[in-house]
Design an enzyme around this catalytic site. Structure first.
Site, PDB file in Angstrom:
ATOM      1  N   LYS A  60       0.820  -1.216   0.000  1.00 17.68           N
ATOM      2  CA  LYS A  60       0.000   0.000   0.000  1.00 17.68           C
ATOM      3  C   LYS A  60       0.851   1.262   0.000  1.00 17.68           C
ATOM      4  O   LYS A  60       1.842   1.358   0.721  1.00 17.68           O
ATOM      5  CB  LYS A  60      -0.884   0.028   1.256  1.00 17.68           C
ATOM      6  CG  LYS A  60      -2.017  -0.995   1.265  1.00 17.68           C
ATOM      7  CD  LYS A  60      -2.832  -0.843   2.536  1.00 17.68           C
ATOM      8  CE  LYS A  60      -3.786  -2.008   2.771  1.00 17.68           C
ATOM      9  NZ  LYS A  60      -4.932  -2.029   1.863  1.00 17.68           N
ATOM     10  N   ARG A  87     -23.379  -2.415  -3.845  1.00 17.29           N
ATOM     11  CA  ARG A  87     -24.737  -2.196  -4.369  1.00 17.29           C
ATOM     12  C   ARG A  87     -24.825  -0.861  -5.093  1.00 17.29           C
ATOM     13  O   ARG A  87     -25.504  -0.743  -6.117  1.00 17.29           O
ATOM     14  CB  ARG A  87     -25.769  -2.261  -3.243  1.00 17.29           C
ATOM     15  CG  ARG A  87     -26.084  -3.674  -2.786  1.00 17.29           C
ATOM     16  CD  ARG A  87     -27.472  -3.727  -2.158  1.00 17.29           C
ATOM     17  NE  ARG A  87     -27.803  -5.044  -1.645  1.00 17.29           N
ATOM     18  CZ  ARG A  87     -28.383  -6.012  -2.365  1.00 17.29           C
ATOM     19  NH1 ARG A  87     -28.664  -5.801  -3.651  1.00 17.29           N
ATOM     20  NH2 ARG A  87     -28.661  -7.169  -1.815  1.00 17.29           N
ATOM     21  N   GLY A 106     -14.052  -5.294   5.661  1.00 15.87           N
ATOM     22  CA  GLY A 106     -15.026  -5.836   6.612  1.00 15.87           C
ATOM     23  C   GLY A 106     -15.342  -7.310   6.456  1.00 15.87           C
ATOM     24  O   GLY A 106     -16.200  -7.837   7.167  1.00 15.87           O
TER      25      GLY A 106
END
Lengths: 202, 303
Positions: free
Chosen positions: B92, B176, B225
């Protein structure tokens, strides 16, 4: 082009890109994750991905035994990149628990060209094709040795990159990524017509 | 025959092309990319069947707990992990910190994550990712953000989720949102695409490409998550093509078992009987956090 039912091993990797090429050719295809699915297909593509991961998933899904059996019975198979590694005789720097299915007499070295920084694309000459093929090599394996029974169809820097032995075809590069369906087409054309699905027979 | 076929002299090699960069993302599909902080964890991840590891100094749950500025990892740690495994190694860089990205490229990492999990270095600009040979993955919470990152050269998009919480709700919201807007754009008429580009603050050609293909131009993975095999199955059924698992593995009570189970879940995400089997006897998943109680929402970083 109507043809046999071609399975694409979908445990992990670039299976969707292969299915897209087969769709473009009008070839019926099926994602293969289970024993039942494997038994339905007339030919199989083993895609690129991580060969170590695929090898473990073959074990855990119980597919390894049935796959070995179908390969012994002459199931036509196309292996690209990780697929080439899995189908070869010997993996020079693989994990000790990694399967080498021995379907084509090759010794291969994983990540033989280096890291992703060394991944590349280039035009290659393929035996039987009348123009070059854009080949994409991604953390690709290097074929260090090819047995006498192996037909070499393309080379890069003195190393075979497209090979055939009987019903087994393997590529160190990714024919599913470069928008050119000739390698898939020639693979499918060599699959014997399955008597059960041959609707032209009367 | 063999000599005639050798193409070494006929074609020059091109490295760092879009095909080569996006191609590696294709190879990672249907897999699990695991956060690891040392060579031992990297080996556990590889043994479990990870398709890649993300080398970082602290997993997001610890970054949350410890606070302070989170930066690129020590090159020595990254090199140690590269030496320990044969699968791709990612690392990262801070948002906008192109100098960290240059260091990661010089170390030969296989993918760079320009990540909101680290403290941002630039409040306006992301890295110009076209300037690099190493491919980049970037987080997104919505389609506009995803297309802006792609316009800057990202070759893989992941949902941001809310890293380090073990709570899947934000990743689901982001997936979504991205996939919902893609579905709407696919059925929009050509005149409406101009308004979509304006609303999304995204380049029109990319909006038109989404309209024509019905999909993002690059692979879309899920992060932020994921803590159980069912979480992996959920996000892949929603349309993610692979999963990143950060704190979820090494903050669980039995990391090797959890890692193996999530790898199988990513392959067999459509088969509940296999998810049930691999979820059995896993020990405790990471404890997790309610999103409402967070002091810092990492997903809000990035522009």
């Amino acid at each position: 082009m109507v043809g046999p039912l071609v399975g694409v091993l979908a445990l992990q990797g670039a299976f969707a890109a292969h299915a897209e090429i087969l769709d473009g050719l009008g070839v019926p295809n099926l994602e293969v994750r289970t024993h039942d699915q494997l038994q339905q297909v007339d030919a199989l593509i083993i895609p690129g991905g991580e060969s170590t991961t695929m090898s473990m998933l073959l074990d855990r899904s119980g597919l390894i035994g049935p796959l070995e059996e179908r390969l012994r019975d002459g199931l036509p198979v196309l292996g690209t990149c990780a697929g080439l590694i899995l189908l070869s005789t010997r993996i020079l720097d693989g994990r000790p628990d990694q399967h080498a299915l021995g379907s084509i007499d090759l010794d291969v070295r994983r990540n033989g060209y280096g890291t992703q920084l060394d991944s590349f694309e280039t035009d290659i000459a393929v035996a039987g094709f009348d123009s070059g093929f854009r080949a994409v090599f991604i953390r690709a394996p290097v074929v260090e040795r090819a047995g006498d029974s192996v037909e070499i169809l393309a080379m890069v820097d003195g190393h075979p990159v497209l090979c055939r032995q009987g019903s087994v075809t393997v590529a160190a590069f990714h024919p599913e990524l470069s928008n050119d369906n000739r390698i898939h087409r020639s693979f499918v054309e060599r699959v014997p017509v399955n008597p059960k699905s041959d609707t032209s027979a009367i | 025959m063999a000599q005639q076929l050798d193409s070494a002299e006929s074609g020059s090699r091109a490295t760092g092309t879009q095909l080569v960069k996006r191609g590696l993302a294709e190879m990672l599909k249907g897999g699990v990319i695991m956060d690891v902080v040392d060579p031992d964890q990297a080996r556990i991840a590889e043994d479990a069947g990870a398709v890649a590891v993300m080398a970082l100094e602290r997993v997001p749950a610890d970054i949350r707990r410890d606070g302070g500025v989170a930066r690129m990892s020590d090159p020595e740690m990254i090199s140690g992990i590269q030496a320990a495994v044969s699968i791709p190694v990612m690392a990262k860089a801070r948002i906008g910190h192109f100098a960290e990205a240059q260091v990661l490229q010089s170390l030969g990492v296989d993918y760079i994550d320009e990540s909101e999990v680290l403290t941002p270095a630039d409040e306006t600009h992301h890295i110009d990712k076209w300037a690099f040979t190493t491919p980049f993955v970037c987080g997104a919470t919505n389609l506009g953000e995803a297309l802006r990152r792609i316009s800057e050269g990202a070759c893989m998009i992941r949902s941001k989720g809310e890293a380090g919480t073990g709570n899947i709700v934000e990743a689901v919201r982001h997936l979504r949102s991205i996939l919902g807007d893609i579905a709407k754009i696919t059925t929009a008429d050509s005149a409406e695409l101009f308004e979509w580009a304006k609303q999304l603050q995204a380049p029109l050609p990319l909006v038109q490409e989404v309209h024509d293909t019905g999909t993002l131009p690059v692979p879309m993975f899920c992060a932020g998550g994921i803590a159980t095999p069912s979480d992996a199955s959920l996000v892949m059924q929603l349309g993610a093509q692979s999963v990143f698992v950060g704190s979820g593995i090494f903050k669980s009570s039995e990391p090797a078992k959890m890692a193996t189970a999530i790898v199988e879940a990513a392959t067999h995400f459509q088969d509940p009987s296999i998810i049930a089997k691999v979820s059995t006897g896993l020990g405790a998943a990471m404890k997790g956090l309610e999103i409402g109680g967070l002091e810092t929402k990492l997903a809000e970083r990035g522009w």
